[in-house]
Scaffold this motif. Structure first.
Motif, PDB file in Angstrom:
ATOM      1  N   GLU A 156       3.448  12.998   6.821  1.00  0.00           N
ATOM      2  CA  GLU A 156       2.174  12.643   6.016  1.00  0.00           C
ATOM      3  C   GLU A 156       2.085  11.338   5.845  1.00  0.00           C
ATOM      4  O   GLU A 156       0.765  10.763   6.266  1.00  0.00           O
ATOM      5  CB  GLU A 156       2.496  13.477   4.537  1.00  0.00           C
ATOM      6  N   LEU A 157       2.962  10.546   5.314  1.00  0.00           N
ATOM      7  CA  LEU A 157       2.494   8.979   5.440  1.00  0.00           C
ATOM      8  C   LEU A 157       2.397   8.479   6.860  1.00  0.00           C
ATOM      9  O   LEU A 157       1.558   7.490   7.033  1.00  0.00           O
ATOM     10  CB  LEU A 157       3.887   8.407   4.967  1.00  0.00           C
ATOM     11  N   ALA A 158       3.033   8.714   7.923  1.00  0.00           N
ATOM     12  CA  ALA A 158       2.564   8.355   9.260  1.00  0.00           C
ATOM     13  C   ALA A 158       1.332   8.494   9.772  1.00  0.00           C
ATOM     14  O   ALA A 158       0.587   7.539  10.285  1.00  0.00           O
ATOM     15  CB  ALA A 158       3.682   8.786  10.172  1.00  0.00           C
ATOM     16  N   ASN A 159       0.725   9.653   9.108  1.00  0.00           N
ATOM     17  CA  ASN A 159      -0.663  10.169   9.747  1.00  0.00           C
ATOM     18  C   ASN A 159      -1.749   9.313   8.781  1.00  0.00           C
ATOM     19  O   ASN A 159      -2.611   8.623   9.224  1.00  0.00           O
ATOM     20  CB  ASN A 159      -0.823  11.721   9.266  1.00  0.00           C
ATOM     21  N   GLU A 160      -1.265   9.115   7.440  1.00  0.00           N
ATOM     22  CA  GLU A 160      -2.028   8.279   6.601  1.00  0.00           C
ATOM     23  C   GLU A 160      -2.224   6.809   7.305  1.00  0.00           C
ATOM     24  O   GLU A 160      -3.315   6.143   7.381  1.00  0.00           O
ATOM     25  CB  GLU A 160      -1.593   8.198   5.115  1.00  0.00           C
ATOM     26  N   GLN A 218       0.864  -1.429  -0.144  1.00  0.00           N
ATOM     27  CA  GLN A 218      -0.083  -0.086   0.073  1.00  0.00           C
ATOM     28  C   GLN A 218       0.877   1.356  -0.013  1.00  0.00           C
ATOM     29  O   GLN A 218       0.516   2.203  -0.377  1.00  0.00           O
ATOM     30  CB  GLN A 218      -0.815   0.115   1.175  1.00  0.00           C
ATOM     31  N   LEU A 219       1.778   1.078   0.784  1.00  0.00           N
ATOM     32  CA  LEU A 219       2.916   2.353   0.743  1.00  0.00           C
ATOM     33  C   LEU A 219       3.370   2.567  -0.703  1.00  0.00           C
ATOM     34  O   LEU A 219       3.510   3.818  -0.964  1.00  0.00           O
ATOM     35  CB  LEU A 219       3.968   2.083   1.731  1.00  0.00           C
ATOM     36  N   MET A 220       3.862   1.751  -1.396  1.00  0.00           N
ATOM     37  CA  MET A 220       4.474   1.860  -2.570  1.00  0.00           C
ATOM     38  C   MET A 220       3.450   2.321  -3.763  1.00  0.00           C
ATOM     39  O   MET A 220       3.653   3.232  -4.458  1.00  0.00           O
ATOM     40  CB  MET A 220       4.891   0.223  -3.137  1.00  0.00           C
ATOM     41  N   MET A 221       2.184   1.973  -3.576  1.00  0.00           N
ATOM     42  CA  MET A 221       0.929   2.352  -4.366  1.00  0.00           C
ATOM     43  C   MET A 221       0.755   3.932  -4.052  1.00  0.00           C
ATOM     44  O   MET A 221       0.497   4.717  -4.898  1.00  0.00           O
ATOM     45  CB  MET A 221      -0.232   1.582  -3.978  1.00  0.00           C
ATOM     46  N   MET A 222       0.777   4.125  -2.811  1.00  0.00           N
ATOM     47  CA  MET A 222       0.516   5.583  -2.342  1.00  0.00           C
ATOM     48  C   MET A 222       1.658   6.647  -2.796  1.00  0.00           C
ATOM     49  O   MET A 222       1.469   7.413  -3.342  1.00  0.00           O
ATOM     50  CB  MET A 222       0.512   5.809  -0.875  1.00  0.00           C
ATOM     51  N   ILE A 223       2.997   6.034  -2.655  1.00  0.00           N
ATOM     52  CA  ILE A 223       4.023   7.043  -2.786  1.00  0.00           C
ATOM     53  C   ILE A 223       4.289   7.160  -4.639  1.00  0.00           C
ATOM     54  O   ILE A 223       4.812   8.081  -5.042  1.00  0.00           O
ATOM     55  CB  ILE A 223       5.425   6.778  -2.445  1.00  0.00           C
ATOM     56  N   ASN A 224       3.714   6.024  -5.299  1.00  0.00           N
ATOM     57  CA  ASN A 224       3.614   6.405  -6.719  1.00  0.00           C
ATOM     58  C   ASN A 224       2.967   7.056  -7.271  1.00  0.00           C
ATOM     59  O   ASN A 224       2.942   7.633  -8.474  1.00  0.00           O
ATOM     60  CB  ASN A 224       3.338   4.854  -7.263  1.00  0.00           C
ATOM     61  N   THR A 282       6.244  13.841   2.786  1.00  0.00           N
ATOM     62  CA  THR A 282       7.004  13.647   3.883  1.00  0.00           C
ATOM     63  C   THR A 282       6.426  12.466   4.739  1.00  0.00           C
ATOM     64  O   THR A 282       5.570  11.868   4.763  1.00  0.00           O
ATOM     65  CB  THR A 282       6.494  15.094   4.968  1.00  0.00           C
ATOM     66  N   VAL A 283       7.539  12.150   5.779  1.00  0.00           N
ATOM     67  CA  VAL A 283       7.218  10.892   6.496  1.00  0.00           C
ATOM     68  C   VAL A 283       6.224  11.174   7.452  1.00  0.00           C
ATOM     69  O   VAL A 283       5.306  10.334   7.719  1.00  0.00           O
ATOM     70  CB  VAL A 283       8.810  10.933   7.467  1.00  0.00           C
ATOM     71  N   SER A 289       6.633   7.762  12.832  1.00  0.00           N
ATOM     72  CA  SER A 289       7.448   8.478  11.716  1.00  0.00           C
ATOM     73  C   SER A 289       8.628   7.274  11.754  1.00  0.00           C
ATOM     74  O   SER A 289       9.260   7.200  10.542  1.00  0.00           O
ATOM     75  CB  SER A 289       7.826   9.719  12.002  1.00  0.00           C
ATOM     76  N   ARG A 290       8.984   6.631  12.885  1.00  0.00           N
ATOM     77  CA  ARG A 290      10.176   5.726  12.574  1.00  0.00           C
ATOM     78  C   ARG A 290       9.977   4.651  12.036  1.00  0.00           C
ATOM     79  O   ARG A 290      10.722   4.150  11.173  1.00  0.00           O
ATOM     80  CB  ARG A 290      10.514   5.546  14.193  1.00  0.00           C
ATOM     81  N   THR A 291       8.644   4.007  12.205  1.00  0.00           N
ATOM     82  CA  THR A 291       8.290   2.985  11.345  1.00  0.00           C
ATOM     83  C   THR A 291       8.418   3.271   9.825  1.00  0.00           C
ATOM     84  O   THR A 291       8.599   2.486   8.794  1.00  0.00           O
ATOM     85  CB  THR A 291       7.278   2.574  11.892  1.00  0.00           C
ATOM     86  N   ILE A 292       7.718   4.477   9.562  1.00  0.00           N
ATOM     87  CA  ILE A 292       7.606   4.661   8.167  1.00  0.00           C
ATOM     88  C   ILE A 292       9.014   5.048   7.472  1.00  0.00           C
ATOM     89  O   ILE A 292       9.480   4.482   6.531  1.00  0.00           O
ATOM     90  CB  ILE A 292       6.771   6.002   7.799  1.00  0.00           C
ATOM     91  N   THR A 293       9.705   5.577   8.146  1.00  0.00           N
ATOM     92  CA  THR A 293      11.326   5.576   7.768  1.00  0.00           C
ATOM     93  C   THR A 293      11.930   4.506   7.465  1.00  0.00           C
ATOM     94  O   THR A 293      12.501   4.160   6.274  1.00  0.00           O
ATOM     95  CB  THR A 293      12.006   6.301   8.814  1.00  0.00           C
ATOM     96  N   ARG A 294      11.608   3.606   8.331  1.00  0.00           N
ATOM     97  CA  ARG A 294      12.245   2.060   8.112  1.00  0.00           C
ATOM     98  C   ARG A 294      11.769   1.471   6.971  1.00  0.00           C
ATOM     99  O   ARG A 294      12.380   0.750   6.166  1.00  0.00           O
ATOM    100  CB  ARG A 294      11.823   1.162   9.479  1.00  0.00           C
TER     101      ARG A 294
END
Length: 316
Positions: A24-28, A9-15, A21-22, A33-38
């Motif tokens: 923004e994805l963390a909120n989604e 889902q993350l791949m689809m979203m950033i495409n 920003t990290v 934020s640390r997990t999203i960064t990893r």
């Protein structure tokens, strides 16, 4: 949500985004934020071209060549896609660069072993051939990018009158009988024209000219309407072989009438401006198709015959 599902889902979203920003994805996703960064680091290691933007307003961006998310195919779909891509190999040049062969290699590599075996058994037994025509892949790619970017292209075009520089706004690209054609608005002639890519000696983007919005809305389905132009009727007599040659030709087949002895006739309505094109088509069929009218078409055939005779008159 499992990690594998989250990564997809993350791949689809950033495409779908140019930048993010990290946070923004963390909120989604409702995670830290640390997990999203990893997760982003892991996607990067898997080949997703993510890069960070430093400084104020920074974040992450994707490189221009973005990665698509995984897609599931049935065996029938896999076979169809494989042979559709393989058929492109018979073209001398493509507007996709190395993309087609690279995609075919990746696609085949990840197929299950049994499906690979079935496709291998069909290789050299199923093919979609195309006549080999020499043309520049760089020119084709320029035309394709101009279509995608809605840009003007300056071309050096070779015609019967010599080489001319033209500024064109491409509408599309299509292949027929091995040739690539580019319907485009010609700023010199101020009308839509059909250009053959193999007759283009050069093609470069022209950022100094603005594209026309009405041309941008057109597609290959918007064929020029010629019913308002001056019309004429091409009258033909056909031998049995002539019928066989024209019976599969969409321009002629609907108008063929067969006689009891196997010969036939055809009365083909055409735009008067296309008469030369039709004469050239008939000329290639030699004695199997005879033009009866109009008189100017008969005159053109006689002129071509005279020129051919003079060419060989002094041969021994």
């Amino acid at each position: 949500m499992q990690k594998s599902q989250r990564l997809i889902q993350l791949m689809m979203m950033i495409n779908a985004r140019k930048a993010f920003t990290v946070q923004e994805l963390a909120n989604e996703f409702g995670i830290s934020s640390r997990t999203i960064t990893r997760d982003l680091q892991e996607l990067s290691e898997l080949g997703v071209p993510v890069y960070s933007v430093q400084g104020r307003g920074g974040g992450y961006r994707l490189l221009q060549e973005r990665m698509l998310p995984p897609i599931s195919f049935t065996e029938g779909e896999a076979v169809a896609i494989f042979f559709a891509c393989q058929s492109l190999e018979y073209f001398s040049s493509l507007p996709f660069g190395e993309g087609a062969s690279s995609a075919l290699h990746k696609f085949f590599h990840y197929l299950p072993a049994d499906v690979k075996g079935r496709i291998d058994r069909m290789k050299n037994r199923v093919a979609i051939y195309s006549p080999y025509r020499q043309m520049s892949p760089d020119i084709l790619q320029t035309l394709l990018h101009a279509i995608m970017d809605r840009s003007i292209v300056t071309i050096g075009y070779r015609s019967s009158k010599g080489v001319q520089e033209r500024n064109i706004q491409p509408v599309g690209l299509y292949a027929s009988s091995g040739y690539w054609y580019c319907p485009a608005y010609c700023f010199l002639r101020k009308e839509m024209r059909q250009f053959r890519a193999d007759r283009m000696l050069s093609a470069v983007m022209n950022p100094t000219m603005e594209s026309r919005e009405d041309i941008e809305r057109q597609t290959l389905l918007d064929k020029p309407e010629k019913s308002q132009l001056e019309q004429t009727v091409l009258l033909l007599e056909l031998t049995e072989k002539g019928i066989w040659q024209l019976d599969t030709h969409a321009r002629f087949a609907p108008y063929i009438k067969r006689n009891e002895d196997g010969t036939g006739t055809a009365a083909v309505p055409i735009a008067a401006e296309d008469l030369n094109l039709y004469v050239e088509l008939i000329w290639a069929l030699a004695e199997d198709v005879k033009i009866i009218g109009p008189t100017e078409a008969v005159a053109q055939i006689k002129q071509k015959m005279k020129a051919m005779f003079l060419m060989y008159e002094n041969e021994r």
